[in-house]
Design a protein around this motif. Sequence first.
Motif, short mmCIF file in Angstrom:
data_model
loop_
_atom_site.label_atom_id
_atom_site.label_comp_id
_atom_site.label_asym_id
_atom_site.label_seq_id
_atom_site.Cartn_x
_atom_site.Cartn_y
_atom_site.Cartn_z
N ILE A 196 0.57 -1.08 -0.05
CA ILE A 196 -0.06 -0.03 0.08
C ILE A 196 0.96 1.00 0.18
O ILE A 196 0.56 2.25 -0.54
CB ILE A 196 -0.90 -0.23 1.14
N PHE A 197 1.93 1.17 0.60
CA PHE A 197 2.80 2.44 0.83
C PHE A 197 3.44 2.70 -0.61
O PHE A 197 3.47 3.87 -1.18
CB PHE A 197 4.10 2.16 1.66
N ASN A 198 3.95 1.83 -1.44
CA ASN A 198 4.16 1.90 -2.63
C ASN A 198 3.56 2.31 -3.55
O ASN A 198 3.60 3.26 -4.54
CB ASN A 198 4.90 0.66 -3.37
N ASN A 199 2.24 1.94 -3.60
CA ASN A 199 0.99 2.37 -4.30
C ASN A 199 0.56 3.85 -4.21
O ASN A 199 0.45 4.44 -5.13
CB ASN A 199 -0.28 1.07 -3.84
N LEU A 200 1.00 4.16 -2.76
CA LEU A 200 0.36 5.83 -2.62
C LEU A 200 1.63 6.58 -3.35
O LEU A 200 1.34 7.41 -3.97
CB LEU A 200 0.56 5.64 -1.17
N ILE A 201 2.78 5.98 -2.86
CA ILE A 201 4.07 6.99 -3.62
C ILE A 201 3.82 7.02 -5.10
O ILE A 201 4.20 7.92 -5.78
CB ILE A 201 5.41 6.37 -3.09
N THR A 202 3.60 5.76 -5.73
CA THR A 202 3.36 5.86 -7.26
C THR A 202 2.42 6.94 -7.60
O THR A 202 2.44 7.40 -8.52
CB THR A 202 3.17 4.54 -7.57
N LYS A 203 1.07 6.98 -7.01
CA LYS A 203 0.18 7.90 -7.36
C LYS A 203 0.76 9.10 -6.92
O LYS A 203 0.17 10.04 -7.78
CB LYS A 203 -0.95 7.53 -6.53
N MET A 204 1.46 9.47 -5.85
CA MET A 204 1.71 10.86 -5.49
C MET A 204 2.86 11.35 -6.71
O MET A 204 3.08 12.65 -7.05
CB MET A 204 2.61 10.89 -4.25
N VAL A 205 3.66 10.38 -7.20
CA VAL A 205 4.57 10.68 -8.44
C VAL A 205 3.82 11.23 -9.57
O VAL A 205 4.16 11.98 -10.42
CB VAL A 205 5.95 9.43 -8.53
N SER A 206 2.93 10.32 -9.92
CA SER A 206 2.02 10.45 -11.16
C SER A 206 1.20 11.69 -11.26
O SER A 206 0.83 12.22 -12.20
CB SER A 206 1.31 9.28 -11.50
N LYS A 207 0.93 12.15 -10.03
CA LYS A 207 0.10 13.25 -9.83
C LYS A 207 0.76 14.68 -9.97
O LYS A 207 2.08 14.77 -9.63
CB LYS A 207 -0.51 13.51 -8.46
N LYS A 208 0.38 15.79 -10.66
CA LYS A 208 0.98 16.79 -10.99
C LYS A 208 1.09 17.65 -9.56
O LYS A 208 0.34 17.41 -8.70
CB LYS A 208 0.23 17.68 -11.99
N LYS A 209 2.19 18.74 -9.44
CA LYS A 209 2.14 19.42 -8.35
C LYS A 209 0.85 20.17 -8.32
O LYS A 209 0.10 20.76 -9.19
CB LYS A 209 3.37 20.22 -8.51
#
Length: 297
Positions: free
Chosen positions: A275-288
């Motif tokens: 779940i942590f890796n999933n969240l970090i991946t989503k945060m990287v793919s989201k724009k600032k």
Amino acid sequence: MDIFKGRNLLEFSDRFKTDLDCKEYLCEIKWNEGFKCVKCNHGAAQVHKDFSRTCNICGHRESATANTLFHKVRSGIRKAFFICFEMATSTKGLSASYMGVRYGVTEKTARLFMLKVREAMESSGNHPMDGIVHVDEFVIGGAKKGKIGRSYDAKKKKAVTAVQLTEDGKVKRMYAMRIEDFSARSLQYIFINNISRSAEVTTDKWKGYRPIAKAYNITQIESNNGLNFKALHTMTHQIKSWIRTTYSWVSDFNMNRYFNESCFRINRSQGKATIFNNLITKMVSKKKVYQKKLICI
């Protein structure tokens, strides 16, 4: 890429000892399919010690956090990683004041970053719920004299939730969203965003669902004081009690972000290891996201 798995805080702290460890993890996710310059689209770059990249053609330098939800994090990437870990792996959320004390940042800094994390927790909408789906509306707020049921002039926050069930009646997924009122115009958005047209939807006999039934397979039955929607009402109570006991107050402007956090954890309860890796991946793919978009002006 060696992704982090698990919910053990000691293992997490051993893996991410410095900001550089966190930046290395971010760059492996961000440029997993190769580097591409945001200015000239060139695909070759020099790699620096801080894991940033400099384009070989135009010379543009891009950090691992640039154009992600970690963009210009003032408190430090490692602290941001720990906050993400807490929000993803805890069974219940933590308040911004507690998070600030826990990681040595101000309450405002913690609150703004946590709102960014909740932005990333939003459903992509790419996998709408199918099969058995129950939908019901609810309010957040204490009981008031003379304001019962779906009172339109009561100062309560209105919301609607949808729960996907397995064949034996267990919760598989759920989504919730704030609504302006209980009309079909407001209720339709949870169907559009989160429910497949092939789903077998069950609701109570509220008239607001009748126009939506023209496009979806909806069966309306008596609620029987919630006895016909036990799983749905259990999840609704869980969200309401979580918000009421963890946070002193949540604005209408940010209500959907808190729903995102709760549903994100529930929908990934069977995959807590990643779940942590999933969240970090989503945060990287989201724009600032800038501060003015996180707070109600």
